[in-house]
Design a protein around this motif. Structure first.
Motif, PDB file in Angstrom:
ATOM      1  N   ALA B 112       0.717   8.899   5.605  1.00 10.53           N
ATOM      2  CA  ALA B 112       1.069   7.565   6.062  1.00 10.53           C
ATOM      3  C   ALA B 112       0.949   7.567   7.581  1.00 10.53           C
ATOM      4  N   ILE B 113       0.743   6.397   8.141  1.00 15.70           N
ATOM      5  CA  ILE B 113       0.630   6.303   9.604  1.00 15.70           C
ATOM      6  C   ILE B 113       1.954   6.718  10.232  1.00 15.70           C
ATOM      7  N   SER B 114       1.913   7.683  11.130  1.00 15.69           N
ATOM      8  CA  SER B 114       3.129   8.181  11.756  1.00 15.69           C
ATOM      9  C   SER B 114       2.803   8.631  13.177  1.00 15.69           C
ATOM     10  N   PRO B 115       2.938   7.710  14.141  1.00 21.15           N
ATOM     11  CA  PRO B 115       2.573   8.061  15.519  1.00 21.15           C
ATOM     12  C   PRO B 115       3.351   9.276  16.024  1.00 21.15           C
ATOM     13  N   LEU B 116       4.605   9.420  15.577  1.00 22.57           N
ATOM     14  CA  LEU B 116       5.423  10.548  16.039  1.00 22.57           C
ATOM     15  C   LEU B 116       4.848  11.883  15.601  1.00 22.57           C
ATOM     16  N   SER B 117       4.244  11.927  14.401  1.00 19.28           N
ATOM     17  CA  SER B 117       3.630  13.175  13.929  1.00 19.28           C
ATOM     18  C   SER B 117       2.149  13.216  14.285  1.00 19.28           C
ATOM     19  N   GLY B 118       1.695  12.238  15.070  1.00 19.18           N
ATOM     20  CA  GLY B 118       0.296  12.231  15.491  1.00 19.18           C
ATOM     21  C   GLY B 118      -0.680  11.865  14.383  1.00 19.18           C
ATOM     22  N   ILE B 119      -0.181  11.148  13.354  1.00 20.65           N
ATOM     23  CA  ILE B 119      -1.071  10.740  12.260  1.00 20.65           C
ATOM     24  C   ILE B 119      -1.433   9.267  12.426  1.00 20.65           C
ATOM     25  N   GLY B 120      -2.670   9.022  12.777  1.00 21.60           N
ATOM     26  CA  GLY B 120      -3.155   7.653  12.943  1.00 21.60           C
ATOM     27  C   GLY B 120      -3.979   7.244  11.744  1.00 21.60           C
ATOM     28  N   PRO B 121      -4.436   5.981  11.706  1.00 28.12           N
ATOM     29  CA  PRO B 121      -5.205   5.471  10.566  1.00 28.12           C
ATOM     30  C   PRO B 121      -6.465   6.309  10.283  1.00 28.12           C
ATOM     31  N   ASP B 122      -7.034   6.917  11.333  1.00 25.02           N
ATOM     32  CA  ASP B 122      -8.281   7.666  11.134  1.00 25.02           C
ATOM     33  C   ASP B 122      -8.088   8.915  10.284  1.00 25.02           C
ATOM     34  N   GLN B 123      -6.858   9.468  10.268  1.00 26.07           N
ATOM     35  CA  GLN B 123      -6.637  10.675   9.467  1.00 26.07           C
ATOM     36  C   GLN B 123      -6.412  10.344   7.982  1.00 26.07           C
ATOM     37  N   LEU B 124      -6.254   9.055   7.691  1.00 27.67           N
ATOM     38  CA  LEU B 124      -5.988   8.675   6.301  1.00 27.67           C
ATOM     39  C   LEU B 124      -7.270   8.189   5.639  1.00 27.67           C
ATOM     40  N   LYS B 125      -7.259   8.111   4.320  1.00 31.92           N
ATOM     41  CA  LYS B 125      -8.457   7.689   3.571  1.00 31.92           C
ATOM     42  C   LYS B 125      -8.519   6.164   3.515  1.00 31.92           C
ATOM     43  N   ILE B 126      -8.550   5.520   4.678  1.00 34.30           N
ATOM     44  CA  ILE B 126      -8.530   4.064   4.744  1.00 34.30           C
ATOM     45  C   ILE B 126      -9.940   3.494   4.655  1.00 34.30           C
ATOM     46  N   LYS B 127     -10.895   4.162   5.337  1.00 35.76           N
ATOM     47  CA  LYS B 127     -12.290   3.728   5.255  1.00 35.76           C
ATOM     48  C   LYS B 127     -12.741   3.716   3.801  1.00 35.76           C
ATOM     49  N   GLU B 128     -12.360   4.785   3.068  1.00 44.25           N
ATOM     50  CA  GLU B 128     -12.738   4.908   1.666  1.00 44.25           C
ATOM     51  C   GLU B 128     -12.163   3.766   0.832  1.00 44.25           C
ATOM     52  N   LEU B 129     -10.947   3.307   1.217  1.00 41.78           N
ATOM     53  CA  LEU B 129     -10.335   2.188   0.500  1.00 41.78           C
ATOM     54  C   LEU B 129     -11.112   0.891   0.778  1.00 41.78           C
ATOM     55  N   LEU B 130     -11.427   0.668   2.048  1.00 35.95           N
ATOM     56  CA  LEU B 130     -12.131  -0.569   2.422  1.00 35.95           C
ATOM     57  C   LEU B 130     -13.491  -0.656   1.723  1.00 35.95           C
ATOM     58  N   CYS B 131     -14.157   0.513   1.572  1.00 33.66           N
ATOM     59  CA  CYS B 131     -15.460   0.547   0.891  1.00 33.66           C
ATOM     60  C   CYS B 131     -15.354   0.106  -0.566  1.00 33.66           C
ATOM     61  N   ARG B 132     -14.166   0.253  -1.135  1.00 35.19           N
ATOM     62  CA  ARG B 132     -14.017  -0.049  -2.555  1.00 35.19           C
ATOM     63  C   ARG B 132     -13.787  -1.533  -2.830  1.00 35.19           C
ATOM     64  N   VAL B 133     -13.446  -2.280  -1.776  1.00 32.24           N
ATOM     65  CA  VAL B 133     -13.131  -3.697  -1.979  1.00 32.24           C
ATOM     66  C   VAL B 133     -14.429  -4.479  -2.215  1.00 32.24           C
ATOM     67  N   ASN B 134     -14.538  -5.052  -3.413  1.00 31.87           N
ATOM     68  CA  ASN B 134     -15.693  -5.917  -3.708  1.00 31.87           C
ATOM     69  C   ASN B 134     -15.199  -7.098  -4.544  1.00 31.87           C
ATOM     70  N   ASP B 135     -16.094  -7.934  -4.999  1.00 32.51           N
ATOM     71  CA  ASP B 135     -15.693  -9.156  -5.699  1.00 32.51           C
ATOM     72  C   ASP B 135     -14.895  -8.882  -6.968  1.00 32.51           C
ATOM     73  N   ASN B 136     -15.111  -7.715  -7.522  1.00 31.32           N
ATOM     74  CA  ASN B 136     -14.418  -7.351  -8.754  1.00 31.32           C
ATOM     75  C   ASN B 136     -12.924  -7.082  -8.517  1.00 31.32           C
TER      76      ASN B 136
END
Lengths: 199, 199
Positions: B112-136
């Motif tokens: 999860a995004i946690s600035p205190l632990s240095g975990i930003g959105p780039d370390q998470l599988k967010i790009k992979e989620l966005l790729c899955r969004v389609n009309d279905n």
């Protein structure tokens, strides 16, 4: 886990779950932790299990765990050979060594007499202890656990050992150092009172 | 451990101690347990670690753990493909599958995004989620943990996903079933009150 099976993960979770004191949730957490290790960490963990199993066996003399013929205590030239401290498990030797007070030999029984669990004297390393009693041995200290089983084992051994002309002693009972008198149980307090010493 | 060293045992204790939630005493107990296993048990434990590590990787679609190209859920022909449930960790998928209510797809962020632990959105599988969004895809359910980090992650994702024209929902907050109202914290009670439903 309806609908979701990852066999290698399930196997690993099962293995961890088979360890003492590890429930299903903890086993899962440990398995996930292993998956998060680097390959070399996982390999060295895996290897440590096999190596410990392959290399560690009982000391020929005291039945403690060792990776040589003799354990470090039996091998040592500076340890007093006239006293033997009898304990139930190898971890008890570690505990006593950590305390650093005792300089004699050990003998590990690998259990305590427990008729309820079907453990009789024959399953313990008692024969090996009797073989060690010779003119050089002056005292055998019973350091079995302060439980019914530990007590029974100490009594049983003392009846076997005393006729051999060796002094048999028992670790002192009493209140633990740093403990709180208020929280000590009645039996411990009775024993502490019985064993009181002059200041 | 003055005077007493059994290197293969110490290595194994260290390995167990490096696992989460295992202290020195527990590590010792686990190591002794391993020594007490039969050879084949120890070998299969050792092998399970390596096999899990070798065979398990992320699913190409949802990033959950699997030993195939696709995880069992993504592979399944009977699961609803119009909803995606977003969780932080693979164990959350197991928890939801155990509940047996949900029949859609998952997406595992691996944190999860946690600035205190240095975990930003780039370390998470967010790009992979966005790729899955389609009309279905009609609905994306946020099932991140009810923590500050989980909340922040859910908010961040909903801001990314809503412009793509997909419905974004959140698991309901409320008092846990079988729990005791008396022991529920204030925030949970507030949320339960806010989310009250007609009977």
């Amino acid at each position: 886990m309806a609908g979701y099976h990852v066999p290698p993960l399930e196997v690993l979770v099962e293995k961890f779950e088979s360890l003492p004191g590890i429930g299903h949730k903890s086993a899962q957490r440990l398995a996930y932790h292993v998956l998060g290790m680097t390959r070399s960490e996982a390999e060295s963990f895996s290897k440590a299990i096999i190596e410990a199993h392959e290399k560690i066996h009982y000391c020929n003399v005291c039945c403690n765990l060792t990776d040589g013929d003799l354990c470090p205590v039996c091998r040592s030239a500076v340890r007093d050979t006239s006293t033997i401290c009898v304990v139930e498990e190898p971890k008890d030797v570690f505990a006593l060594e950590r305390a650093g007070e005792y300089t004699g030999q050990y003998h590990v029984l690998h259990g305590a007499i427990s008729p309820l669990s079907g453990i009789g004297p024959d399953q313990l390393k008692i024969k090996e202890l009797l073989c060690r009693v010779n003119d050089n041995v002056k005292e055998i200290i019973m350091a079995t656990n302060p439980t019914v089983e530990g007590e029974a084992t100490a009594m049983y051994l003392s009846r076997l050992l005393k006729p051999l002309g060796v002094k048999v002693t028992r670790l002192a009972y009493g209140i633990p150092v740093g403990g709180d008198l208020e929280y000590a149980d009645e039996v411990t307090l009775q024993r502490a009172m019985e064993g009181r010493q002059e200041l």
